[in-house]
Design a protein around this motif. Structure first.
Motif, mmCIF file in Angstrom:
data_model
loop_
_atom_site.group_PDB
_atom_site.id
_atom_site.type_symbol
_atom_site.label_atom_id
_atom_site.label_comp_id
_atom_site.label_asym_id
_atom_site.label_seq_id
_atom_site.Cartn_x
_atom_site.Cartn_y
_atom_site.Cartn_z
ATOM 1 N N ARG A 1 43.984 35.409 44.736
ATOM 2 C CA ARG A 1 43.841 35.350 43.286
ATOM 3 C C ARG A 1 44.548 36.520 42.612
ATOM 4 O O ARG A 1 44.780 37.554 43.217
ATOM 5 C CB ARG A 1 42.353 35.379 42.880
ATOM 6 N N VAL B 1 44.477 39.053 39.027
ATOM 7 C CA VAL B 1 43.533 39.571 38.030
ATOM 8 C C VAL B 1 44.053 39.297 36.620
ATOM 9 O O VAL B 1 45.230 39.530 36.338
ATOM 10 C CB VAL B 1 43.343 41.098 38.209
ATOM 11 N N GLU C 1 35.325 40.426 41.458
ATOM 12 C CA GLU C 1 35.376 39.011 41.092
ATOM 13 C C GLU C 1 34.107 38.339 41.611
ATOM 14 O O GLU C 1 33.805 38.409 42.799
ATOM 15 C CB GLU C 1 36.627 38.365 41.686
ATOM 16 N N LEU D 1 37.048 37.490 36.898
ATOM 17 C CA LEU D 1 38.198 38.354 36.576
ATOM 18 C C LEU D 1 39.532 37.731 36.885
ATOM 19 O O LEU D 1 40.563 38.211 36.444
ATOM 20 C CB LEU D 1 38.091 39.671 37.354
ATOM 21 N N ALA D 2 39.515 36.668 37.688
ATOM 22 C CA ALA D 2 40.773 36.060 38.113
ATOM 23 C C ALA D 2 41.425 35.296 36.975
ATOM 24 O O ALA D 2 40.746 34.755 36.091
ATOM 25 C CB ALA D 2 40.532 35.141 39.300
ATOM 26 N N VAL E 1 39.232 41.619 44.240
ATOM 27 C CA VAL E 1 39.348 40.168 44.040
ATOM 28 C C VAL E 1 39.792 39.512 45.342
ATOM 29 O O VAL E 1 40.393 40.160 46.193
ATOM 30 C CB VAL E 1 40.356 39.813 42.910
#
Length: 158
Positions: free
Chosen positions: A68, A70, A117, A155-156, A64
């Motif tokens: 950010r 997860v 991400e 995914l963040a 990611v």
């Protein structure tokens, strides 16, 4: 500092175009990925961090942007699991063969499923850990997805 690591050897074997970038690693930084972005003078969205997690107890690699976090809920869902949690540092080192702060998604001791991400794919080039502290590799994010046979999704954390 050696610029030849298992990660760079892996990239050479795959005949991928990449460049290597060394920076002054700060082991006391609160957020290692952000420290790398600052040291390289790059947008944190282009400097990706490699995290190791467990989904239903099974190891996965997560990539990611360094600015950010997860979402464990999104990560678990991506792999069809019920729960996800960050891997303990000792376990991450044992699984990957790299030391924390130098974990690369490339050339890990034992390949594991990888999630990226999707925001990372918006850039022409991204940076990732090159397999040791203070070393980044820069490459096209589509090569990253292809080489790792990675899944991409949001995914963040929101």
């Amino acid at each position: 500092m050696s610029k030849t690591t298992r990660a760079t050897q892996f990239l050479h074997r795959q005949k991928v175009q990449f460049t290597v970038h060394a920076y002054e690693y700060d082991p006391n930084a609160d957020r290692i990925g952000m420290q790398a972005a600052e040291a390289l003078g790059e947008d944190p969205a282009r400097v990706l961090k490699t995290l190791m997690a467990l989904v239903d107890g099974k190891p996965v690699c997560v990539v990611v942007p360094s600015d950010r976090e997860v979402s464990m809920k999104k990560l678990a869902a991506m792999f069809g699991g019920k729960s996800a949690q960050m891997m303990k540092p000792v376990e991450a080192e044992r699984t990957t063969g790299y030391v924390v702060g130098g974990i690369s998604p490339f050339g890990q001791k034992k390949p594991v499923p990888t999630a990226i991400e999707q925001e990372a794919l918006k850039h022409d080039l991204v940076y990732l850990n090159g397999g040791q502290r203070g070393l980044q590799v820069r490459l096209n994010p589509s090569d990253l997805v292809r080489l790792l046979d990675a899944r991409t999704a949001a995914l963040a954390s929101d």
